[in-house]
Design a protein around this motif. Structure first.
Motif, PDB file in Angstrom:
ATOM      1  N   ARG A  55       0.841  -1.196   0.000  1.00  0.00           N
ATOM      2  CA  ARG A  55       0.000   0.000   0.000  1.00  0.00           C
ATOM      3  C   ARG A  55       0.869   1.235   0.000  1.00  0.00           C
ATOM      4  N   PHE A  56       0.388   2.285  -0.642  1.00  0.00           N
ATOM      5  CA  PHE A  56       1.048   3.577  -0.562  1.00  0.00           C
ATOM      6  C   PHE A  56       0.523   4.273   0.688  1.00  0.00           C
ATOM      7  N   PHE A  57       1.385   4.608   1.617  1.00  0.00           N
ATOM      8  CA  PHE A  57       0.963   5.222   2.861  1.00  0.00           C
ATOM      9  C   PHE A  57       0.834   6.727   2.772  1.00  0.00           C
ATOM     10  N   ARG A  58       1.359   7.348   1.720  1.00  0.00           N
ATOM     11  CA  ARG A  58       1.287   8.794   1.584  1.00  0.00           C
ATOM     12  C   ARG A  58       0.014   9.253   0.893  1.00  0.00           C
ATOM     13  N   THR A  59      -0.796   8.349   0.420  1.00  0.00           N
ATOM     14  CA  THR A  59      -2.007   8.722  -0.304  1.00  0.00           C
ATOM     15  C   THR A  59      -3.232   8.405   0.531  1.00  0.00           C
ATOM     16  N   SER A  60      -4.355   8.842   0.056  1.00  0.00           N
ATOM     17  CA  SER A  60      -5.598   8.553   0.742  1.00  0.00           C
ATOM     18  C   SER A  60      -6.015   7.110   0.461  1.00  0.00           C
ATOM     19  N   ASP A  64      -5.804   4.250  -2.915  1.00  0.00           N
ATOM     20  CA  ASP A  64      -5.313   2.872  -2.825  1.00  0.00           C
ATOM     21  C   ASP A  64      -6.329   1.868  -3.340  1.00  0.00           C
ATOM     22  N   GLU A  65      -7.598   2.139  -3.153  1.00  0.00           N
ATOM     23  CA  GLU A  65      -8.633   1.204  -3.590  1.00  0.00           C
ATOM     24  C   GLU A  65      -8.729   1.101  -5.102  1.00  0.00           C
ATOM     25  N   GLU A  66      -8.273   2.143  -5.818  1.00  0.00           N
ATOM     26  CA  GLU A  66      -8.331   2.121  -7.271  1.00  0.00           C
ATOM     27  C   GLU A  66      -7.337   1.118  -7.842  1.00  0.00           C
ATOM     28  N   PHE A  67      -6.290   0.802  -7.099  1.00  0.00           N
ATOM     29  CA  PHE A  67      -5.319  -0.171  -7.582  1.00  0.00           C
ATOM     30  C   PHE A  67      -5.890  -1.520  -7.363  1.00  0.00           C
TER      31      PHE A  67
END
Length: 67
Positions: A55-60, A64-67
């Motif tokens: 997961r990318f922790f710097r984003t909302s 993340d759900e779009e990936f």
């Protein structure tokens, strides 16, 4: 301008009038990474994303759900 890669410590030559050279010269906090290290990190990140456990922790969380 001579620059050194942060990861592999290879020294390369950049043209003095490139925007990247100006950024490195005027802002010492920015670091240089060679193309081979950059592509290697990008490939590893894509592989981690494919596993579904990364997961990318710097984003909302919505991003993340779009990936």
């Amino acid at each position: 301008m001579r620059v050194k890669c942060v990861i592999c410590d290879t020294i390369q030559q950049l043209e003095d009038d490139l925007p990247l050279a100006k950024k490195l010269r005027n802002r010492p906090i920015h670091t240089y990474m060679c193309n081979s290290c950059s592509t290697r990190i990008a490939d590893n990140t894509k592989r981690r994303l494919a596993t579904g456990k990364f997961r990318f922790f710097r984003t909302s969380s919505k991003f993340d759900e779009e990936f």
